[in-house]
Scaffold this motif. Structure first.
Motif, PDB file in Angstrom:
ATOM      1  N   THR A  60      -3.810  40.608  45.550  1.00  0.00           N
ATOM      2  CA  THR A  60      -2.536  40.928  44.932  1.00  0.00           C
ATOM      3  C   THR A  60      -2.154  39.868  43.910  1.00  0.00           C
ATOM      4  O   THR A  60      -2.596  38.717  43.991  1.00  0.00           O
ATOM      5  CB  THR A  60      -1.408  41.066  45.979  1.00  0.00           C
ATOM      6  N   TYR A  61      -1.317  40.264  42.961  1.00  0.00           N
ATOM      7  CA  TYR A  61      -0.879  39.402  41.869  1.00  0.00           C
ATOM      8  C   TYR A  61       0.642  39.433  41.804  1.00  0.00           C
ATOM      9  O   TYR A  61       1.243  40.491  41.845  1.00  0.00           O
ATOM     10  CB  TYR A  61      -1.464  39.891  40.536  1.00  0.00           C
ATOM     11  N   ARG A  62       1.232  38.260  41.682  1.00  0.00           N
ATOM     12  CA  ARG A  62       2.683  38.136  41.521  1.00  0.00           C
ATOM     13  C   ARG A  62       2.919  37.582  40.132  1.00  0.00           C
ATOM     14  O   ARG A  62       2.626  36.406  39.852  1.00  0.00           O
ATOM     15  CB  ARG A  62       3.254  37.209  42.596  1.00  0.00           C
ATOM     16  N   TYR A  63       3.417  38.417  39.228  1.00  0.00           N
ATOM     17  CA  TYR A  63       3.634  38.018  37.846  1.00  0.00           C
ATOM     18  C   TYR A  63       4.954  37.274  37.705  1.00  0.00           C
ATOM     19  O   TYR A  63       5.980  37.705  38.207  1.00  0.00           O
ATOM     20  CB  TYR A  63       3.620  39.249  36.925  1.00  0.00           C
ATOM     21  N   MET A  64       4.910  36.124  37.023  1.00  0.00           N
ATOM     22  CA  MET A  64       6.112  35.339  36.745  1.00  0.00           C
ATOM     23  C   MET A  64       5.780  34.312  35.665  1.00  0.00           C
ATOM     24  O   MET A  64       4.622  34.153  35.288  1.00  0.00           O
ATOM     25  CB  MET A  64       6.639  34.651  38.003  1.00  0.00           C
ATOM     26  N   ASN A  65       6.785  33.633  35.172  1.00  0.00           N
ATOM     27  CA  ASN A  65       6.553  32.618  34.153  1.00  0.00           C
ATOM     28  C   ASN A  65       5.882  31.384  34.759  1.00  0.00           C
ATOM     29  O   ASN A  65       6.191  30.976  35.880  1.00  0.00           O
ATOM     30  CB  ASN A  65       7.855  32.235  33.465  1.00  0.00           C
ATOM     31  N   GLN A  93      18.028  45.563  33.851  1.00  0.00           N
ATOM     32  CA  GLN A  93      18.190  46.544  32.792  1.00  0.00           C
ATOM     33  C   GLN A  93      16.861  47.121  32.307  1.00  0.00           C
ATOM     34  O   GLN A  93      16.811  48.237  31.815  1.00  0.00           O
ATOM     35  CB  GLN A  93      18.941  45.925  31.603  1.00  0.00           C
ATOM     36  N   ASP A  94      15.766  46.353  32.434  1.00  0.00           N
ATOM     37  CA  ASP A  94      14.488  46.843  31.906  1.00  0.00           C
ATOM     38  C   ASP A  94      13.819  47.774  32.911  1.00  0.00           C
ATOM     39  O   ASP A  94      13.957  47.641  34.121  1.00  0.00           O
ATOM     40  CB  ASP A  94      13.558  45.677  31.534  1.00  0.00           C
ATOM     41  N   GLU A  95      13.088  48.728  32.394  1.00  0.00           N
ATOM     42  CA  GLU A  95      12.483  49.781  33.196  1.00  0.00           C
ATOM     43  C   GLU A  95      11.445  49.255  34.188  1.00  0.00           C
ATOM     44  O   GLU A  95      11.289  49.796  35.280  1.00  0.00           O
ATOM     45  CB  GLU A  95      11.826  50.796  32.254  1.00  0.00           C
ATOM     46  N   GLN A  96      10.727  48.173  33.849  1.00  0.00           N
ATOM     47  CA  GLN A  96       9.680  47.664  34.718  1.00  0.00           C
ATOM     48  C   GLN A  96      10.232  47.116  36.035  1.00  0.00           C
ATOM     49  O   GLN A  96       9.592  47.202  37.068  1.00  0.00           O
ATOM     50  CB  GLN A  96       8.862  46.560  34.020  1.00  0.00           C
ATOM     51  N   ARG A  97      11.402  46.505  36.000  1.00  0.00           N
ATOM     52  CA  ARG A  97      11.941  45.862  37.198  1.00  0.00           C
ATOM     53  C   ARG A  97      13.092  46.623  37.829  1.00  0.00           C
ATOM     54  O   ARG A  97      13.436  46.382  38.977  1.00  0.00           O
ATOM     55  CB  ARG A  97      12.377  44.434  36.877  1.00  0.00           C
ATOM     56  N   LEU A 104      -3.153  44.972  40.446  1.00  0.00           N
ATOM     57  CA  LEU A 104      -3.844  44.950  39.168  1.00  0.00           C
ATOM     58  C   LEU A 104      -3.686  43.599  38.491  1.00  0.00           C
ATOM     59  O   LEU A 104      -2.578  43.077  38.389  1.00  0.00           O
ATOM     60  CB  LEU A 104      -3.282  46.024  38.236  1.00  0.00           C
ATOM     61  N   GLU A 105      -4.794  43.043  38.013  1.00  0.00           N
ATOM     62  CA  GLU A 105      -4.751  41.860  37.148  1.00  0.00           C
ATOM     63  C   GLU A 105      -4.747  42.384  35.724  1.00  0.00           C
ATOM     64  O   GLU A 105      -5.721  42.989  35.282  1.00  0.00           O
ATOM     65  CB  GLU A 105      -5.971  40.977  37.400  1.00  0.00           C
ATOM     66  N   SER A 106      -3.632  42.174  35.009  1.00  0.00           N
ATOM     67  CA  SER A 106      -3.478  42.867  33.741  1.00  0.00           C
ATOM     68  C   SER A 106      -2.628  42.071  32.757  1.00  0.00           C
ATOM     69  O   SER A 106      -1.493  41.710  33.065  1.00  0.00           O
ATOM     70  CB  SER A 106      -2.810  44.234  34.017  1.00  0.00           C
ATOM     71  N   GLU A 107      -3.176  41.826  31.591  1.00  0.00           N
ATOM     72  CA  GLU A 107      -2.407  41.190  30.514  1.00  0.00           C
ATOM     73  C   GLU A 107      -1.262  42.110  30.083  1.00  0.00           C
ATOM     74  O   GLU A 107      -0.189  41.640  29.724  1.00  0.00           O
ATOM     75  CB  GLU A 107      -3.326  40.895  29.323  1.00  0.00           C
ATOM     76  N   ASP A 108      -1.499  43.417  30.141  1.00  0.00           N
ATOM     77  CA  ASP A 108      -0.455  44.372  29.776  1.00  0.00           C
ATOM     78  C   ASP A 108       0.735  44.257  30.737  1.00  0.00           C
ATOM     79  O   ASP A 108       1.888  44.293  30.293  1.00  0.00           O
ATOM     80  CB  ASP A 108      -1.011  45.796  29.786  1.00  0.00           C
ATOM     81  N   LEU A 109       0.492  44.103  32.030  1.00  0.00           N
ATOM     82  CA  LEU A 109       1.589  43.924  32.982  1.00  0.00           C
ATOM     83  C   LEU A 109       2.347  42.625  32.709  1.00  0.00           C
ATOM     84  O   LEU A 109       3.572  42.581  32.821  1.00  0.00           O
ATOM     85  CB  LEU A 109       1.080  43.935  34.422  1.00  0.00           C
ATOM     86  N   MET A 110       1.627  41.563  32.348  1.00  0.00           N
ATOM     87  CA  MET A 110       2.314  40.303  32.005  1.00  0.00           C
ATOM     88  C   MET A 110       3.255  40.527  30.831  1.00  0.00           C
ATOM     89  O   MET A 110       4.383  40.039  30.844  1.00  0.00           O
ATOM     90  CB  MET A 110       1.312  39.181  31.703  1.00  0.00           C
ATOM     91  N   ARG A 111       2.813  41.285  29.833  1.00  0.00           N
ATOM     92  CA  ARG A 111       3.687  41.583  28.682  1.00  0.00           C
ATOM     93  C   ARG A 111       4.878  42.436  29.117  1.00  0.00           C
ATOM     94  O   ARG A 111       6.013  42.173  28.723  1.00  0.00           O
ATOM     95  CB  ARG A 111       2.899  42.294  27.581  1.00  0.00           C
ATOM     96  N   GLN A 112       4.619  43.457  29.946  1.00  0.00           N
ATOM     97  CA  GLN A 112       5.706  44.331  30.382  1.00  0.00           C
ATOM     98  C   GLN A 112       6.762  43.573  31.183  1.00  0.00           C
ATOM     99  O   GLN A 112       7.951  43.856  31.063  1.00  0.00           O
ATOM    100  CB  GLN A 112       5.165  45.480  31.229  1.00  0.00           C
ATOM    101  N   ASP A 133       7.329  40.465  30.790  1.00  0.00           N
ATOM    102  CA  ASP A 133       7.762  39.366  29.927  1.00  0.00           C
ATOM    103  C   ASP A 133       7.531  38.010  30.593  1.00  0.00           C
ATOM    104  O   ASP A 133       8.438  37.186  30.709  1.00  0.00           O
ATOM    105  CB  ASP A 133       9.239  39.534  29.541  1.00  0.00           C
ATOM    106  N   CYS A 134       6.287  37.799  31.052  1.00  0.00           N
ATOM    107  CA  CYS A 134       5.952  36.514  31.685  1.00  0.00           C
ATOM    108  C   CYS A 134       4.583  36.057  31.203  1.00  0.00           C
ATOM    109  O   CYS A 134       3.856  36.796  30.552  1.00  0.00           O
ATOM    110  CB  CYS A 134       6.004  36.641  33.205  1.00  0.00           C
ATOM    111  N   ASP A 135       4.257  34.816  31.513  1.00  0.00           N
ATOM    112  CA  ASP A 135       3.024  34.241  31.002  1.00  0.00           C
ATOM    113  C   ASP A 135       2.088  33.708  32.085  1.00  0.00           C
ATOM    114  O   ASP A 135       1.204  32.917  31.826  1.00  0.00           O
ATOM    115  CB  ASP A 135       3.342  33.125  29.990  1.00  0.00           C
ATOM    116  N   GLY A 136       2.287  34.153  33.338  1.00  0.00           N
ATOM    117  CA  GLY A 136       1.412  33.699  34.401  1.00  0.00           C
ATOM    118  C   GLY A 136       1.532  34.567  35.638  1.00  0.00           C
ATOM    119  O   GLY A 136       2.307  35.525  35.673  1.00  0.00           O
TER     120      GLY A 136
END
Length: 107
Positions: free
Chosen positions: A18-23, A48-52, A89-97, A99-102
């Motif tokens: 599993t992956y936990r996306y955050m800054n 407010q954003d659709e992803q979260r 999923l390990e995904s650069e697209d998810l990081m963009r969605q 809005d984080c860099d790690g």
């Protein structure tokens, strides 16, 4: 051939990675201080954003039938529970969605 009746066979179930996306700044803070922010379904519903954002997070619709009898229930759970959301999923697209860099990765 009936694989269920072979005594030598072994079933191994592995949990998913599993992956936990955050800054990255928060990831670094976790490793230096042990501090990690967790959230709740109530807090998620305020994004407010659709992803979260998910106003129905923790809500369930349960339908059960037996013969000619049906039961329906709408329930809510965990509005104040602490939640750690992850992805499989390990995904650069998810990081963009998000809005984080790690991300954290379990293994």
């Amino acid at each position: 051939m009936d694989f269920m009746n072979i005594p030598e066979s072994r079933w191994i179930l592995l949990p998913p990675v599993t992956y936990r996306y955050m800054n990255q700044i928060f990831i670094d803070e976790f490793f230096s201080t042990g501090k990690l922010m967790l959230s709740s379904f109530t807090r998620f519903s305020q994004h407010q954003d659709e992803q979260r954002s998910d106003n129905l997070e923790g809500e369930n619709l349960v339908i059960g039938t037996a013969g000619d009898i049906s039961i329906t229930a709408q329930t809510g759970h965990g509005n104040k529970s602490i939640v750690l959301c992850t992805s499989v999923l390990e995904s650069e697209d998810l990081m963009r969605q998000f809005d984080c860099d790690g991300y954290f990765r379990n293994s």
